[in-house]
Design an enzyme around this catalytic site. Sequence first.
Site, PDB file in Angstrom:
ATOM      1  N   ASP A  84      -3.511  -6.331   4.625  1.00 16.88           N
ATOM      2  CA  ASP A  84      -3.389  -5.048   3.934  1.00 16.88           C
ATOM      3  C   ASP A  84      -3.896  -3.947   4.867  1.00 16.88           C
ATOM      4  OD1 ASP A  84      -3.623  -2.799   2.282  1.00 16.88           O
ATOM      5  OD2 ASP A  84      -4.268  -3.983   0.561  1.00 16.88           O
ATOM      6  N   LYS A  88      -5.602   4.683   3.807  1.00 20.21           N
ATOM      7  CA  LYS A  88      -6.481   5.857   3.700  1.00 20.21           C
ATOM      8  C   LYS A  88      -7.715   5.673   4.579  1.00 20.21           C
ATOM      9  CE  LYS A  88      -4.945   7.012  -0.921  1.00 20.21           C
ATOM     10  NZ  LYS A  88      -5.300   7.138  -2.327  1.00 20.21           N
ATOM     11  N   THR A 158       5.337 -15.803   9.668  1.00 17.52           N
ATOM     12  CA  THR A 158       5.004 -15.635   8.258  1.00 17.52           C
ATOM     13  C   THR A 158       6.247 -15.139   7.525  1.00 17.52           C
ATOM     14  OG1 THR A 158       4.411 -13.290   8.289  1.00 17.52           O
ATOM     15  CG2 THR A 158       2.702 -14.854   8.996  1.00 17.52           C
ATOM     16  N   GLU A 159       6.175 -15.148   6.206  1.00 17.21           N
ATOM     17  CA  GLU A 159       7.283 -14.606   5.417  1.00 17.21           C
ATOM     18  C   GLU A 159       7.513 -13.132   5.734  1.00 17.21           C
ATOM     19  OE1 GLU A 159       5.567 -18.021   3.035  1.00 17.21           O
ATOM     20  OE2 GLU A 159       4.719 -16.331   4.101  1.00 17.21           O
TER      21      GLU A 159
END
Length: 174
Positions: A84, A88, A158-159
């Site tokens: 992730d 911000k 990875t996917e």
Amino acid sequence: ELFLEIGCGKGQFITSKAMDHPEADFIAIEGQETVILRALEKAKELDEDTGRLSNLRFVLTFVHSMDELFYENQLSGIYLNFSDPWPKARHEKRRLTYRDRLRDYAWALKPGGFVEVKTDNDALYDFTLEEIEAAGYQITEQTRDLHSSSFESKNTTTEYEDKFSGRGKNINYV
């Protein structure tokens, strides 16, 4: 040897690694219950088909501190794939490549161990390069276009990686 993937997602990467390296052990950590369920289902199907995933374990948790889960110098490598980006600025300490987290990972790594990062997010990659330097890590491999490079790590995807590279997006790797 013991390897860890933090944020294993649906498990494509870690199950492939475990199947390709039966001599090593792998731990997949994921904080999202519905996501890790997909990874567990994938691993179960592969194990039923091949019987080759006895070296892989899954843990449903978020990593706050490595000493809560591991011993000092226990891990041979850590994989951070498509984490992730927490875009911000006020959330930078939540990023898995924040300097304090990198220092924490170093505590659990054996001498000569590694942290490997892949991301499609160019801003996160730039941030990660700065944090690597601040944490005192040495970069041994780096590219802004993994699938056009010769690094061996690109063989296990990875996917997200398949999805984004299939659309022509560069994959950053360090």
